[in-house]
Every structure is written in C-alpha cells, then in structure tokens.
Design a protein around this motif. Structure first.
Motif, PDB file in Angstrom:
ATOM      1  N   ARG A 165       0.813  -1.495   0.298  1.00 22.39           N
ATOM      2  CA  ARG A 165      -0.019  -0.370   0.278  1.00 22.39           C
ATOM      3  C   ARG A 165       0.407   0.786   0.383  1.00 22.39           C
ATOM      4  NH1 ARG A 165      -2.970  -2.686   3.457  1.00 22.39           N
ATOM      5  NH2 ARG A 165      -2.033  -1.983   5.159  1.00 22.39           N
ATOM      6  N   ALA A 166       2.105   1.523   1.245  1.00 21.06           N
ATOM      7  CA  ALA A 166       2.833   2.532   0.825  1.00 21.06           C
ATOM      8  C   ALA A 166       3.454   2.275  -0.699  1.00 21.06           C
ATOM      9  CB  ALA A 166       3.698   1.922   1.572  1.00 21.06           C
ATOM     10  N   VAL A 167       3.830   1.667  -1.012  1.00 19.42           N
ATOM     11  CA  VAL A 167       4.654   1.781  -2.735  1.00 19.42           C
ATOM     12  C   VAL A 167       3.538   2.084  -3.673  1.00 19.42           C
ATOM     13  CG1 VAL A 167       5.827   0.582  -4.650  1.00 19.42           C
ATOM     14  CG2 VAL A 167       6.527  -0.271  -2.484  1.00 19.42           C
ATOM     15  N   ALA A 168       2.372   1.313  -3.244  1.00 19.50           N
ATOM     16  CA  ALA A 168       1.184   2.400  -4.554  1.00 19.50           C
ATOM     17  C   ALA A 168       0.307   3.731  -3.934  1.00 19.50           C
ATOM     18  CB  ALA A 168       0.369   1.223  -4.498  1.00 19.50           C
ATOM     19  N   GLU A 169       0.470   4.076  -2.876  1.00 24.99           N
ATOM     20  CA  GLU A 169       0.404   5.493  -2.540  1.00 24.99           C
ATOM     21  C   GLU A 169       2.288   6.447  -2.814  1.00 24.99           C
ATOM     22  OE1 GLU A 169       0.104   5.624   1.904  1.00 24.99           O
ATOM     23  OE2 GLU A 169      -1.958   4.556   1.879  1.00 24.99           O
ATOM     24  N   GLN A 170       2.946   6.155  -3.425  1.00 27.33           N
ATOM     25  CA  GLN A 170       4.111   7.254  -3.545  1.00 27.33           C
ATOM     26  C   GLN A 170       3.972   7.566  -4.688  1.00 27.33           C
ATOM     27  OE1 GLN A 170       7.567   4.378  -1.394  1.00 27.33           O
ATOM     28  NE2 GLN A 170       7.855   5.772  -0.278  1.00 27.33           N
ATOM     29  N   LEU A 171       3.468   5.348  -5.615  1.00 32.50           N
ATOM     30  CA  LEU A 171       3.496   6.192  -7.569  1.00 32.50           C
ATOM     31  C   LEU A 171       2.425   6.689  -7.329  1.00 32.50           C
ATOM     32  CD1 LEU A 171       5.303   2.487  -8.041  1.00 32.50           C
ATOM     33  CD2 LEU A 171       6.467   4.115  -7.650  1.00 32.50           C
ATOM     34  N   THR A 172       1.218   6.689  -7.308  1.00 38.83           N
ATOM     35  CA  THR A 172       0.056   7.160  -7.127  1.00 38.83           C
ATOM     36  C   THR A 172       0.742   8.889  -7.347  1.00 38.83           C
ATOM     37  OG1 THR A 172      -1.377   5.784  -6.424  1.00 38.83           O
ATOM     38  CG2 THR A 172      -1.709   8.023  -6.970  1.00 38.83           C
ATOM     39  N   GLU A 173       1.434   9.192  -6.303  1.00 42.41           N
ATOM     40  CA  GLU A 173       1.463  10.599  -6.277  1.00 42.41           C
ATOM     41  C   GLU A 173       2.753  11.568  -6.990  1.00 42.41           C
ATOM     42  OE1 GLU A 173       2.667  11.042  -1.373  1.00 42.41           O
ATOM     43  OE2 GLU A 173       1.008  10.284  -0.927  1.00 42.41           O
ATOM     44  N   ALA A 174       3.913  10.163  -7.110  1.00 43.60           N
ATOM     45  CA  ALA A 174       4.330  10.705  -7.993  1.00 43.60           C
ATOM     46  C   ALA A 174       5.580   9.475  -9.107  1.00 43.60           C
ATOM     47  CB  ALA A 174       5.912  11.223  -7.799  1.00 43.60           C
ATOM     48  N   PRO A 175       4.626   9.311  -9.874  1.00 41.64           N
ATOM     49  CA  PRO A 175       4.371   8.347 -10.694  1.00 41.64           C
ATOM     50  C   PRO A 175       5.805   8.481 -11.376  1.00 41.64           C
ATOM     51  CG  PRO A 175       3.244   9.693 -11.692  1.00 41.64           C
ATOM     52  CD  PRO A 175       3.227  10.157 -10.840  1.00 41.64           C
ATOM     53  N   ASP A 176       7.015   9.057 -11.577  1.00 37.15           N
ATOM     54  CA  ASP A 176       8.392   8.985 -12.355  1.00 37.15           C
ATOM     55  C   ASP A 176       9.258   8.591 -11.031  1.00 37.15           C
ATOM     56  OD1 ASP A 176       6.696   9.557 -14.723  1.00 37.15           O
ATOM     57  OD2 ASP A 176       7.530  11.454 -14.221  1.00 37.15           O
ATOM     58  N   ILE A 177       9.409   8.381 -10.091  1.00 33.56           N
ATOM     59  CA  ILE A 177      10.580   8.671  -8.819  1.00 33.56           C
ATOM     60  C   ILE A 177      10.704   5.887  -9.159  1.00 33.56           C
ATOM     61  CG2 ILE A 177       9.411   9.989  -7.344  1.00 33.56           C
ATOM     62  CD1 ILE A 177       7.902   7.923  -5.781  1.00 33.56           C
ATOM     63  N   TYR A 178      11.247   6.241  -8.399  1.00 33.46           N
ATOM     64  CA  TYR A 178      12.069   5.019  -8.308  1.00 33.46           C
ATOM     65  C   TYR A 178      11.818   4.592  -6.751  1.00 33.46           C
ATOM     66  CZ  TYR A 178      15.296   0.977  -8.277  1.00 33.46           C
ATOM     67  OH  TYR A 178      16.291  -0.182  -7.354  1.00 33.46           O
ATOM     68  N   VAL A 179      11.053   2.986  -6.749  1.00 30.42           N
ATOM     69  CA  VAL A 179      11.187   2.912  -5.187  1.00 30.42           C
ATOM     70  C   VAL A 179      11.882   1.945  -5.559  1.00 30.42           C
ATOM     71  CG1 VAL A 179       9.665   2.166  -3.535  1.00 30.42           C
ATOM     72  CG2 VAL A 179       9.054   4.092  -5.118  1.00 30.42           C
ATOM     73  N   ALA A 180      12.745   1.203  -4.252  1.00 34.30           N
ATOM     74  CA  ALA A 180      13.833   0.219  -3.934  1.00 34.30           C
ATOM     75  C   ALA A 180      12.684  -0.776  -3.227  1.00 34.30           C
ATOM     76  CB  ALA A 180      14.665   0.182  -3.547  1.00 34.30           C
ATOM     77  N   LEU A 181      12.331  -1.868  -3.316  1.00 32.15           N
ATOM     78  CA  LEU A 181      11.733  -2.251  -2.905  1.00 32.15           C
ATOM     79  C   LEU A 181      12.641  -4.401  -2.428  1.00 32.15           C
ATOM     80  CD1 LEU A 181       7.856  -3.302  -5.358  1.00 32.15           C
ATOM     81  CD2 LEU A 181       8.768  -1.704  -3.590  1.00 32.15           C
ATOM     82  N   ASP A 182      11.658  -4.490  -1.918  1.00 36.97           N
ATOM     83  CA  ASP A 182      12.559  -5.528  -0.949  1.00 36.97           C
ATOM     84  C   ASP A 182      11.687  -7.163  -1.406  1.00 36.97           C
ATOM     85  OD1 ASP A 182      11.176  -8.008   0.936  1.00 36.97           O
ATOM     86  OD2 ASP A 182      12.661  -7.285   2.700  1.00 36.97           O
ATOM     87  N   PRO A 183      12.854  -8.021  -1.984  1.00 34.31           N
ATOM     88  CA  PRO A 183      12.182  -8.608  -2.764  1.00 34.31           C
ATOM     89  C   PRO A 183      11.075  -9.660  -2.703  1.00 34.31           C
ATOM     90  CG  PRO A 183      14.946  -9.357  -2.407  1.00 34.31           C
ATOM     91  CD  PRO A 183      14.061  -8.123  -1.268  1.00 34.31           C
ATOM     92  N   ASP A 184      10.677  -9.581  -1.090  1.00 33.62           N
ATOM     93  CA  ASP A 184       9.272 -10.320  -0.625  1.00 33.62           C
ATOM     94  C   ASP A 184       8.402  -9.087  -0.612  1.00 33.62           C
ATOM     95  OD1 ASP A 184      10.691 -12.810  -0.272  1.00 33.62           O
ATOM     96  OD2 ASP A 184      11.361 -11.201   2.538  1.00 33.62           O
ATOM     97  N   VAL A 185       8.340  -8.265  -0.937  1.00 32.77           N
ATOM     98  CA  VAL A 185       7.351  -7.116  -1.170  1.00 32.77           C
ATOM     99  C   VAL A 185       7.038  -7.195  -2.762  1.00 32.77           C
ATOM    100  CG1 VAL A 185       6.305  -5.067  -0.946  1.00 32.77           C
ATOM    101  CG2 VAL A 185       7.637  -5.645   0.806  1.00 32.77           C
TER     102      VAL A 185
END
Length: 69
Positions: A12-32
C-alpha cells in the motif's frame, strides 16, 4: 505485525508513493515485490500437461476438450 500484514502495508505504501509521483524509483524488498506480483512462475506443472494432452484441434481449427476415460 504478521508477515502478510507487513507485505500488504508495504505494498500500500509503495502504491501511494507511485500514485503521488509516478516517475520516482522505489526500491522494493524482494518479498514485497513478489507479493505485488513482480515475479511470475513460468514452470509447467503436471496438471497443465495432462490438460493440454486432452485438448485437440478439429478441421475447423476449433480447440476441443476430449475427456478420455
């Protein structure tokens, strides 16, 4: 917090970040990332092979399921 709850919250946190700023890079834990569907399983399983063996194509190029007993 249980693992599934953590994964859902992180997704949910990642989805919110990408909704607010779709051009950013979000590093994810492989499990997430896996929880979010980033990795697909392409291996064939025995059930798929059996099902495929029961499919035939007739002269009109129609795919038919033939149950064999």
């Amino acid at each position: 917090m249980h693992n599934k709850e953590y994964l859902a919250a992180a997704a949910r946190a990642v989805a919110e970040q990408l909704t607010e700023a779709p051009d950013i890079y979000v590093a994810l834990d492989p499990d997430v990332a896996d929880y979010m569907g980033a990795f697909t399983e392409d291996a064939i399983v025995l059930a798929d092979m059996i099902e495929d063996a029961l499919l035939t194509i007739n002269g009109e190029a129609e795919v038919l399921y033939e149950e064999r007993r």
